[in-house]
Design a protein around this motif. Structure first.
Motif, PDB file in Angstrom:
ATOM      1  N   GLU A  36     -14.753   1.513 -53.170  1.00 32.13           N
ATOM      2  CA  GLU A  36     -14.509   0.985 -54.486  1.00 32.13           C
ATOM      3  C   GLU A  36     -14.276  -0.501 -54.068  1.00 32.13           C
ATOM      4  O   GLU A  36     -14.537  -1.417 -55.265  1.00 32.13           O
ATOM      5  CB  GLU A  36     -13.307   1.684 -55.213  1.00 32.13           C
ATOM      6  CG  GLU A  36     -13.846   3.090 -55.725  1.00 32.13           C
ATOM      7  CD  GLU A  36     -14.860   2.892 -56.885  1.00 32.13           C
ATOM      8  OE1 GLU A  36     -15.043   2.202 -57.541  1.00 32.13           O
ATOM      9  OE2 GLU A  36     -15.728   3.860 -56.987  1.00 32.13           O
ATOM     10  N   ILE A  37     -13.263  -0.754 -53.312  1.00 36.99           N
ATOM     11  CA  ILE A  37     -13.061  -2.251 -52.936  1.00 36.99           C
ATOM     12  C   ILE A  37     -14.298  -3.015 -52.528  1.00 36.99           C
ATOM     13  O   ILE A  37     -14.472  -4.077 -52.985  1.00 36.99           O
ATOM     14  CB  ILE A  37     -11.866  -2.278 -51.704  1.00 36.99           C
ATOM     15  CG1 ILE A  37     -10.664  -1.653 -52.418  1.00 36.99           C
ATOM     16  CG2 ILE A  37     -12.095  -3.684 -51.385  1.00 36.99           C
ATOM     17  CD1 ILE A  37      -9.576  -1.644 -51.212  1.00 36.99           C
ATOM     18  N   PHE A  80      -6.910  -7.931 -59.306  1.00 33.45           N
ATOM     19  CA  PHE A  80      -7.400  -6.562 -59.434  1.00 33.45           C
ATOM     20  C   PHE A  80      -7.347  -6.106 -57.912  1.00 33.45           C
ATOM     21  O   PHE A  80      -7.465  -4.896 -58.058  1.00 33.45           O
ATOM     22  CB  PHE A  80      -8.600  -6.368 -60.160  1.00 33.45           C
ATOM     23  CG  PHE A  80      -8.443  -6.449 -61.768  1.00 33.45           C
ATOM     24  CD1 PHE A  80      -7.737  -5.511 -62.425  1.00 33.45           C
ATOM     25  CD2 PHE A  80      -9.104  -7.118 -62.449  1.00 33.45           C
ATOM     26  CE1 PHE A  80      -7.436  -5.863 -63.562  1.00 33.45           C
ATOM     27  CE2 PHE A  80      -9.114  -7.566 -63.817  1.00 33.45           C
ATOM     28  CZ  PHE A  80      -8.001  -6.701 -64.323  1.00 33.45           C
ATOM     29  N   LEU A  81      -7.451  -7.047 -56.820  1.00 30.77           N
ATOM     30  CA  LEU A  81      -7.478  -6.264 -55.640  1.00 30.77           C
ATOM     31  C   LEU A  81      -6.034  -5.902 -55.168  1.00 30.77           C
ATOM     32  O   LEU A  81      -5.777  -5.054 -54.147  1.00 30.77           O
ATOM     33  CB  LEU A  81      -7.856  -7.259 -54.734  1.00 30.77           C
ATOM     34  CG  LEU A  81      -9.532  -7.523 -54.689  1.00 30.77           C
ATOM     35  CD1 LEU A  81      -9.819  -8.685 -53.695  1.00 30.77           C
ATOM     36  CD2 LEU A  81     -10.182  -6.363 -54.367  1.00 30.77           C
ATOM     37  N   TYR A  82      -5.030  -6.383 -55.686  1.00 29.92           N
ATOM     38  CA  TYR A  82      -3.557  -5.998 -55.522  1.00 29.92           C
ATOM     39  C   TYR A  82      -3.411  -4.722 -55.297  1.00 29.92           C
ATOM     40  O   TYR A  82      -2.778  -3.987 -54.501  1.00 29.92           O
ATOM     41  CB  TYR A  82      -2.548  -6.961 -55.993  1.00 29.92           C
ATOM     42  CG  TYR A  82      -2.294  -8.158 -55.550  1.00 29.92           C
ATOM     43  CD1 TYR A  82      -2.048  -8.528 -54.288  1.00 29.92           C
ATOM     44  CD2 TYR A  82      -2.941  -9.365 -56.167  1.00 29.92           C
ATOM     45  CE1 TYR A  82      -1.999  -9.854 -53.724  1.00 29.92           C
ATOM     46  CE2 TYR A  82      -2.872 -10.674 -55.832  1.00 29.92           C
ATOM     47  CZ  TYR A  82      -2.255 -10.903 -54.599  1.00 29.92           C
ATOM     48  OH  TYR A  82      -2.416 -12.177 -54.114  1.00 29.92           O
ATOM     49  N   PHE A 129     -16.424  -3.652 -55.782  1.00 27.63           N
ATOM     50  CA  PHE A 129     -15.791  -4.699 -56.651  1.00 27.63           C
ATOM     51  C   PHE A 129     -16.003  -5.966 -55.759  1.00 27.63           C
ATOM     52  O   PHE A 129     -16.453  -6.869 -56.481  1.00 27.63           O
ATOM     53  CB  PHE A 129     -14.083  -4.357 -56.804  1.00 27.63           C
ATOM     54  CG  PHE A 129     -13.422  -5.188 -57.558  1.00 27.63           C
ATOM     55  CD1 PHE A 129     -13.712  -5.255 -58.763  1.00 27.63           C
ATOM     56  CD2 PHE A 129     -12.875  -6.313 -56.928  1.00 27.63           C
ATOM     57  CE1 PHE A 129     -13.131  -6.169 -59.667  1.00 27.63           C
ATOM     58  CE2 PHE A 129     -12.211  -7.360 -57.666  1.00 27.63           C
ATOM     59  CZ  PHE A 129     -12.128  -7.128 -59.240  1.00 27.63           C
ATOM     60  N   ILE A 130     -15.726  -6.044 -54.672  1.00 25.96           N
ATOM     61  CA  ILE A 130     -15.976  -7.290 -54.064  1.00 25.96           C
ATOM     62  C   ILE A 130     -17.546  -7.798 -54.012  1.00 25.96           C
ATOM     63  O   ILE A 130     -17.726  -8.980 -54.088  1.00 25.96           O
ATOM     64  CB  ILE A 130     -15.309  -7.395 -52.461  1.00 25.96           C
ATOM     65  CG1 ILE A 130     -14.032  -7.345 -52.392  1.00 25.96           C
ATOM     66  CG2 ILE A 130     -16.019  -8.753 -51.681  1.00 25.96           C
ATOM     67  CD1 ILE A 130     -13.401  -7.300 -51.065  1.00 25.96           C
ATOM     68  N   ALA A 178      -3.924   1.799 -50.630  1.00 28.16           N
ATOM     69  CA  ALA A 178      -5.139   1.813 -50.070  1.00 28.16           C
ATOM     70  C   ALA A 178      -5.070   3.103 -48.990  1.00 28.16           C
ATOM     71  O   ALA A 178      -6.049   3.931 -48.917  1.00 28.16           O
ATOM     72  CB  ALA A 178      -5.479   0.489 -49.202  1.00 28.16           C
ATOM     73  N   GLU A 202      -9.877 -11.739 -61.479  1.00 21.55           N
ATOM     74  CA  GLU A 202     -10.530 -10.666 -61.029  1.00 21.55           C
ATOM     75  C   GLU A 202      -9.844 -10.616 -59.457  1.00 21.55           C
ATOM     76  O   GLU A 202      -9.696  -9.192 -59.089  1.00 21.55           O
ATOM     77  CB  GLU A 202     -11.955 -10.893 -60.474  1.00 21.55           C
ATOM     78  CG  GLU A 202     -13.040 -10.818 -62.113  1.00 21.55           C
ATOM     79  CD  GLU A 202     -14.279 -11.045 -61.524  1.00 21.55           C
ATOM     80  OE1 GLU A 202     -14.715 -11.654 -60.683  1.00 21.55           O
ATOM     81  OE2 GLU A 202     -15.029 -11.078 -62.710  1.00 21.55           O
ATOM     82  N   MET A 203      -9.528 -11.375 -58.755  1.00 21.33           N
ATOM     83  CA  MET A 203      -8.903 -11.248 -57.689  1.00 21.33           C
ATOM     84  C   MET A 203      -7.463 -10.556 -57.678  1.00 21.33           C
ATOM     85  O   MET A 203      -7.100  -9.654 -56.819  1.00 21.33           O
ATOM     86  CB  MET A 203      -8.716 -12.699 -56.840  1.00 21.33           C
ATOM     87  CG  MET A 203     -10.067 -13.115 -56.378  1.00 21.33           C
ATOM     88  SD  MET A 203     -10.554 -12.049 -55.155  1.00 21.33           S
ATOM     89  CE  MET A 203     -12.134 -11.754 -55.900  1.00 21.33           C
ATOM     90  N   PHE A 237      -5.256  -2.014 -55.299  1.00 17.50           N
ATOM     91  CA  PHE A 237      -6.011  -1.411 -54.124  1.00 17.50           C
ATOM     92  C   PHE A 237      -5.440  -1.634 -52.842  1.00 17.50           C
ATOM     93  O   PHE A 237      -5.379  -0.709 -51.992  1.00 17.50           O
ATOM     94  CB  PHE A 237      -7.545  -2.000 -53.977  1.00 17.50           C
ATOM     95  CG  PHE A 237      -8.295  -1.417 -55.086  1.00 17.50           C
ATOM     96  CD1 PHE A 237      -8.654  -0.208 -55.495  1.00 17.50           C
ATOM     97  CD2 PHE A 237      -9.121  -2.381 -55.907  1.00 17.50           C
ATOM     98  CE1 PHE A 237      -9.694   0.241 -56.387  1.00 17.50           C
ATOM     99  CE2 PHE A 237     -10.022  -2.173 -56.881  1.00 17.50           C
ATOM    100  CZ  PHE A 237     -10.079  -0.605 -57.290  1.00 17.50           C
ATOM    101  N   ALA A 238      -4.978  -2.631 -52.566  1.00 20.46           N
ATOM    102  CA  ALA A 238      -4.178  -3.120 -51.234  1.00 20.46           C
ATOM    103  C   ALA A 238      -2.934  -2.392 -51.232  1.00 20.46           C
ATOM    104  O   ALA A 238      -2.696  -1.673 -50.026  1.00 20.46           O
ATOM    105  CB  ALA A 238      -4.039  -4.628 -51.325  1.00 20.46           C
TER     106      ALA A 238
END
Length: 134
Positions: A110-111, A92-94, A114-115, A100, A89-90, A96-97
């Motif tokens: 959305e971030i 999937f943050l890449y 998700f968090i 951004a 799951e973490m 977005f980063a």
């Protein structure tokens, strides 16, 4: 009639941009199959009785169940699965980063959603005792 021919050539030229991707997948599949088939042929084949016995984290296997319900506690497997779940799951943050600045306020919202979702899942697992080693 010539219009149909022009459209079909446009489609074929558009599909041509995916050729490197298809070649990469074909090479990856060929490498996987080649590695799986070559391993047993090239590797040593000295079999003995110890190699065919069950091995679980250094614990001697015994035919009688140990107090607590088995040879290896289920907590080990649950902890590993939870680690994999939250780790993926973490990842999937890449994306977005990286994007951004392009996503703007929509991406920020959305971030946070998700968090928050991952945080609720973490709190649920924590309250249920999934992170306790007892």
């Amino acid at each position: 009639m010539p219009m149909l021919v022009a459209q079909s050539s446009d489609v074929s030229s558009d599909l041509g941009i995916y050729l490197p991707l298809v070649v990469m997948f074909a090479l990856a599949a060929a490498f996987a199959v080649f590695s799986a088939l070559l391993g047993p042929l090239v590797g040593p084949s000295r079999y003995n009785r110890a190699k065919f016995q069950a091995y679980e984290c250094g614990i001697e296997p015994s035919p009688q169940p140990v107090v607590g319900g088995g040879r290896v506690p289920v907590a080990y497997y649950l902890t590993a699965m939870l680690f994999i779940l939250f780790d993926i799951e973490m990842v999937f943050l890449y994306p977005f980063a990286v994007s951004a600045d392009v996503l703007g306020l929509f991406g920020l919202v959305e971030i946070f959603l998700f968090i928050a979702t991952v945080g609720f899942a973490y709190a649920y697992v924590w309250r249920r005792g999934g992170l306790d080693w007892n």
